[in-house]
Design a protein around this motif. Structure first.
Motif, mmCIF file in Angstrom:
data_model
loop_
_atom_site.group_PDB
_atom_site.id
_atom_site.type_symbol
_atom_site.label_atom_id
_atom_site.label_comp_id
_atom_site.label_asym_id
_atom_site.label_seq_id
_atom_site.Cartn_x
_atom_site.Cartn_y
_atom_site.Cartn_z
ATOM 1 N N LEU A 392 -28.461 29.387 33.762
ATOM 2 C CA LEU A 392 -27.378 28.359 33.339
ATOM 3 C C LEU A 392 -27.182 28.494 31.855
ATOM 4 O O LEU A 392 -26.281 27.640 31.397
ATOM 5 N N LEU A 393 -28.003 29.191 31.149
ATOM 6 C CA LEU A 393 -27.829 29.267 29.555
ATOM 7 C C LEU A 393 -26.341 29.839 29.640
ATOM 8 O O LEU A 393 -25.521 29.409 28.539
ATOM 9 N N ALA A 394 -26.009 30.693 29.881
ATOM 10 C CA ALA A 394 -24.744 31.453 29.731
ATOM 11 C C ALA A 394 -23.602 30.476 30.309
ATOM 12 O O ALA A 394 -22.336 30.469 29.355
ATOM 13 N N GLN A 395 -23.794 29.565 31.291
ATOM 14 C CA GLN A 395 -22.683 28.860 31.656
ATOM 15 C C GLN A 395 -22.547 27.741 30.449
ATOM 16 O O GLN A 395 -21.374 27.392 30.372
ATOM 17 N N SER A 396 -23.739 27.330 30.138
ATOM 18 C CA SER A 396 -23.716 25.963 29.183
ATOM 19 C C SER A 396 -23.258 26.520 27.699
ATOM 20 O O SER A 396 -23.140 25.620 26.729
ATOM 21 N N GLU A 397 -23.571 27.606 27.539
ATOM 22 C CA GLU A 397 -23.149 28.128 26.028
ATOM 23 C C GLU A 397 -21.778 27.875 25.505
ATOM 24 O O GLU A 397 -21.609 27.204 24.447
ATOM 25 N N VAL A 398 -20.644 27.904 26.307
ATOM 26 C CA VAL A 398 -19.334 27.630 25.759
ATOM 27 C C VAL A 398 -19.409 26.137 25.701
ATOM 28 O O VAL A 398 -18.782 25.780 24.720
ATOM 29 N N ARG A 399 -20.187 25.391 26.586
ATOM 30 C CA ARG A 399 -19.982 24.015 26.440
ATOM 31 C C ARG A 399 -20.571 23.589 25.237
ATOM 32 O O ARG A 399 -20.124 22.673 24.646
ATOM 33 N N PHE A 400 -21.725 24.055 25.010
ATOM 34 C CA PHE A 400 -22.638 23.741 23.638
ATOM 35 C C PHE A 400 -21.710 24.079 22.381
ATOM 36 O O PHE A 400 -21.672 23.172 21.448
ATOM 37 N N ARG A 401 -21.026 25.288 22.345
ATOM 38 C CA ARG A 401 -20.210 25.340 21.299
ATOM 39 C C ARG A 401 -19.067 24.514 21.191
ATOM 40 O O ARG A 401 -19.006 23.962 19.955
ATOM 41 N N GLN A 402 -18.486 24.020 22.357
ATOM 42 C CA GLN A 402 -17.564 22.905 22.283
ATOM 43 C C GLN A 402 -17.928 21.564 21.461
ATOM 44 O O GLN A 402 -17.428 20.999 20.808
ATOM 45 N N LEU A 403 -19.026 21.452 22.273
ATOM 46 C CA LEU A 403 -19.917 19.929 21.709
ATOM 47 C C LEU A 403 -20.118 20.168 20.267
ATOM 48 O O LEU A 403 -20.201 19.107 19.551
ATOM 49 N N ALA A 404 -20.596 21.414 19.736
ATOM 50 C CA ALA A 404 -21.059 21.225 18.523
ATOM 51 C C ALA A 404 -19.676 21.504 17.337
ATOM 52 O O ALA A 404 -19.931 20.574 16.459
ATOM 53 N N GLN A 405 -18.791 21.839 18.026
ATOM 54 C CA GLN A 405 -17.521 21.653 17.276
ATOM 55 C C GLN A 405 -17.091 20.455 17.060
ATOM 56 O O GLN A 405 -16.482 19.644 16.152
ATOM 57 N N GLN A 406 -16.825 19.780 18.255
ATOM 58 C CA GLN A 406 -16.780 18.238 18.314
ATOM 59 C C GLN A 406 -17.477 17.511 17.531
ATOM 60 O O GLN A 406 -17.034 16.340 16.776
ATOM 61 N N GLU A 407 -18.875 17.620 17.440
ATOM 62 C CA GLU A 407 -19.868 16.842 16.433
ATOM 63 C C GLU A 407 -19.363 17.030 15.161
ATOM 64 O O GLU A 407 -19.677 16.126 14.352
#
Length: 910
Positions: A392-407
């Motif tokens: 799941l790490l590979a799938q969520s990496e993009v998501r986490f990067r988006q959230l970090a940018q939004q945060e």
């Protein structure tokens, strides 16, 4: 007749015998010698038995007390015989005397019979030297015993047969933390730790009841509340007959041993707890791969409830698959054969629940003391979740990067909008940042304005209200320049059905306007040219409702959940910033209102103090003026009568004296009666002194007339309007009234008043009020000089005892008040009143004219004099009242008033 009566008669019968006095030929010296000797012997004999009996009663442990009693009786009987010898000097009671001697003989025989058998026993008694030696040896032994007891490295104690403590050595007191007096009797119970007290008391009571040795481990109280472990042991003490008379025991500090045991036990428990708690599974096998032990997690994986159930079993006995078992045993043999560990072995395991798990195993060879391999130690960890997480790490990496940018963007936006407390700036910043962040074509913020009630003065009935209907107002926007501005007000009908959704705080999420089933909602969006809308309502703490709207005009947009969450986070920050801005605005308004109210209250309070001071002083001066006027009137009439008749009395006196002189010339030899009266009244002295007496009476009456006139001039009750006044006259009247104070306040030397009067014209003023100012200022000057004189006298008195210190500088000071008047160039007159008193500090000068401010003791000043004076000079006469002062140098008050008042100047006397 009975025998008793016959014997008593015989004893007292004197018959015809001669008394012993006859034998002494009644010579007084010889009889006196016998009398005194027998009497003193008798008294000595009586005192000896009394002392012996007192000694026996005080010493209950004295051996053979009956000997002392018999010896006391014998001596007492001897004393009686000597008393009887005194009686027989005059009375021949020889039978009685013989009877007493017979009784004495019997007592002495009985005493000797008692003492003789006791002589051998008495000889066996210890001599004082022997007793002293025994006591010294006993003391030495006791001291050695006490030293041993105190130096003993264990606590020692002794109890009676009931368990009450009789003795505790120093070490025992140090262990128990008690003083020796506190540990005696049952006091030692208080030193026992509360949790062990009941058990120990029960064990101690059982040992006492059964008369057997006692031994127990228990805790004593300590400062850290954890208790100190000791070993208490006691054995019974028996007398020669075998009866238990008490217990003697020891207290041994075993706290260190207990700590080691507890630490060891805790270590074992902790090790067991760690093994059963850590997520890793731990096991160990012998060379045949037979399990010798494991932690709880391995047992649970194998389907057992306890690690002991796994001991002695092999992998074949466990729920693993056959392939897994063969692989595990193969690795075991390889590790033991190579005598080398294997780490991070990734393999599968089928646990007792039928779940297939991924595990990471480590296996290490075990050695005996000689270094021979005797088995293996293995650990494994369930990494199933890690395996899934890696996928799941590979799938969520993009998501986490988006959230970090939004945060990051949200934090940046929050910092920007929170740095301002201006509501307009906050909304403009928010709309601009969201427009840039979301990359939409249009972004705006609107408020819901509720219905308001207003009044309009142009109506025929101004008090009749009218209502402004509710509406929506777009206050700020950010957009692409190609689209039209929409800032403004919109009625509820123009907003349509969206108005109620916003009021219900519902999120509006429209991906494409053509998909809306409600035609009214569709037409409302189309009138603004929107094809895709995302709107989030906000409600502030004050209940106001606003909406943040993002919209596209050309291309539809599918709003994702992350974008909705992002805008929700933004609106939350905006709501906080709006609340802060509104709160700041309310605070500023409240602060401004409070400041205005404070200024108004200060002004009102100052006016109230001035009015109160004026009313008090006006009432006081009015009463004083009425009293002065009344007293002056009442005194003036009889003084005028006296003053007017003094001249006539003087004339009559001169006529009478002339008549007496004529009479003396023509009748130089008066009759004796007249001559006696002449000498008695001292006629010559009367002729000389009577004219002087009448002259002094006339001068006193004149002085009283002047004082009455000064009082009337000072009060000026008949002058309630402005008139021209001689100020020098007012000053002189005031000084005349204060003449007595000028004498008293100066002590031995009167206060010197220096008058430097200028050529003043008549000045328009309120004479009574100006006199009141003079009175207040001169009274204060006198008080200041009096205070300085008291300080000088105290300094002179303290320095008079020190001959080396000169007092010339202190004696050079003389009390003085200077009054100066002059005309100024600006049609003003100035009156200076200067004293060389104590002076004032700058802090006192700043408050000098404040109402009710005074530096005088309680009861000696009201704090109104200078405040009223300032009001009279400044407000009533348009002048100035100034003060200049230095500590211990004196003070100067300056009164400046115009010579002529304004024509329209009036004074409300009320």
């Amino acid at each position: 007749m009975n025998l008793t009566w016959i014997i008593s008669q015989k004893l007292v019968a004197m018959a015809s015998w001669m008394p012993h006095g006859s034998c002494y030929l009644w010579q007084s010296q010889l009889m006196g010698l016998h009398l005194v000797s027998d009497l003193l012997i008798a008294l000595a004999y009586f005192s000896i038995p009394i002392s012996l009996i007192y000694f026996v009663r005080q010493r209950q442990d004295l051996p053979y007390p009956q000997v002392f009693i018999l010896f006391s009786a014998f001596i007492f009987a001897c004393g009686l015989n000597h008393l009887m010898a005194i009686f027989t000097l005059w009375y021949p009671l020889y039978w009685l005397s013989g009877g007493l001697k017979a009784i004495t003989a019997l007592i002495s025989i009985f005493t000797s019979c008692t003492i003789i058998p006791l002589v051998p026993k008495l000889l066996q008694l210890r001599t004082p030297k022997e007793l002293e030696a025994i006591n010294q040896a006993l003391t030495t032994t006791q001291q050695r015993y006490q030293s041993l007891m105190q130096a003993c490295p264990v606590g020692l104690f002794e109890t009676d047969v009931t368990g009450h403590c009789l003795y505790v050595n120093e070490y025992g007191c140090r262990i128990t933390g008690q003083q020796p007096s506190d540990a005696l009797n049952r006091g030692w119970v208080d030193s026992i730790y509360v949790d062990d007290r009941e058990r120990l008391i029960q064990e101690w009571s059982n040992a006492i009841q059964n008369q057997r040795p006692f031994s127990s481990e228990y805790r004593l109280n300590s400062l850290d509340q954890s208790g100190v472990w000791v070993l208490g042991q006691a054995v019974p003490i028996k007398d020669p007959s075998g009866k238990v008379t008490g217990y003697i025991g020891t207290l041994t500090d075993i706290n260190d041993r207990k700590k080691v045991e507890e630490a060891l036990e805790q270590s074992q428990q902790m090790l067991k707890l760690i093994m059963n708690t850590i997520p890793q599974r731990i096991f160990w096998k012998d060379r045949n791969s037979v399990y010798q032990g494991c932690n709880l997690q391995v047992a649970l994986d194998a389907g057992f409830n306890s690690p002991q159930d796994l001991i002695g079993k092999t992998d074949y006995d466990l729920p693993w698959t056959l392939a897994e078992v063969e692989y595990y045993r193969k690795i075991d043999q390889e590790v033991m054969a190579a005598n080398a560990p294997r780490y991070r072995i990734i393999e599968t395991l089928l646990n007792a629940n039928g779940e297939q798990c991924w595990i990471e195993t480590n296996k290490i060879p075990l050695h005996d003391p000689e270094g021979n391999v005797v088995g293996i130690l293995g650990t494994y960890e369930d990494i199933t979740e890690r395996k899934v997480a890696e996928e799941l790490l590979a799938q969520s990496e993009v998501r986490f990067r988006q959230l970090a940018q939004q945060e990051k963007l949200i934090n940046h936006l929050a910092n920007q909008i929170r740095n301002s407390l201006d509501l307009k700036t906050i909304l403009e910043t928010t709309v601009l940042q969201v427009w840039e962040l979301m990359k939409v074509e249009h972004c705006y913020f609107c408020w819901y304005r509720r219905e308001e009630m207003n009044f309009n003065s142009v109506y025929s009935n101004p008090s009749k209200p009218y209502f402004t209907p509710a509406y929506w107002e777009i206050v700020t926007e950010a957009k692409d320049p190609a689209f039209a501005h929409i800032v403004g007000r919109y009625s509820l009908e123009e907003v349509g059905a969206w108005s109620q959704q916003y009021l219900d705080l519902n999120i509006g999420r429209i991906n494409h306007v053509v998909n809306l089933p409600d035609s009214q909602e569709k037409s409302c969006l189309l009138q603004f040219g929107f094809v895709s809308v995302l709107s989030l309502p906000i409600q502030t703490q004050m209940g106001e409702i606003g909406v943040l709207v993002c919209a596209n005009h050309q291309e539809p947009r599918c709003w994702t959940d992350s974008e909705v969450e992002l805008l929700q986070a933004v609106t939350a920050q905006v709501a906080i910033a709006i609340n802060q801005a509104q709160l700041y605005s309310q605070t500023r308004e409240a602060a401004a209102l409070a400041k205005a109210q404070t200024l108004e209250l200060e002004t009102t309070l100052k006016k109230l103090q001035q009015t109160q001071a004026h009313l008090i002083q006006t009432e006081k001066m009015s009463s004083l003026g009425q009293l002065v006027a009344g007293v002056a009137h009442e005194i003036n009439n009889p003084i005028n009568f006296i003053y007017g008749n003094v001249d006539y009395a003087t004339q009559y006196m001169e006529d009478l004296l002339s008549l007496i002189e004529l009479y003396q010339q023509h009748h130089s030899e008066p009759v004796p009666a007249i001559q006696e009266v002449t000498e008695t009244v001292d006629l010559d002295f009367l002729k000389r002194d009577l004219p002087k007496l009448l002259s002094s009476m006339k001068a006193g009456a004149s002085r009283i007339q002047q004082i009455v006139l000064s009082l009337r001039n000072f009060s000026r009750l008949d002058e309630s309007s402005v008139k021209k006044v001689n100020l020098h006259e007012g000053l002189e009247n005031t000084l005349l009234i204060l003449q007595n104070r000028l004498s008293e306040a100066g002590g031995k030397e009167m206060i010197q008043v220096i008058k430097n009067y200028g050529d003043l014209p008549l000045v328009e003023c309120y004479a009574g009020q100006i006199n009141q100012v003079f009175m207040n200022l001169l009274t204060n000057a006198i008080d200041a000089v009096h205070e300085r004189r008291l300080e000088r006298d105290e300094a002179l008195f303290s320095q008079s005892s020190q001959e080396e210190i000169p007092c010339n500088s202190l004696n050079s000071w003389q009390p003085r008040i200077t009054i100066t008047t002059e005309i100024l160039q600006n049609e003003q007159v100035i009156i200076r009143i200067i004293d060389n008193g104590m002076g004032m500090t700058e802090a006192v000068q700043n408050k000098l004219f404040d109402p009710f401010f005074t530096t005088k003791p309680v009861g000696k000043g009201t704090g109104l004099g200078l405040a009223i004076s300032y009001q009279i000079v400044v407000e009533r006469h348009h002048g100035q009242l100034k003060c200049s002062s230095q500590v211990r140098e004196g003070s100067e008050f300056m009164i400046e008033i115009p010579i002529q008042q304004y024509k329209n100047f009036t004074l409300d006397q009320n």
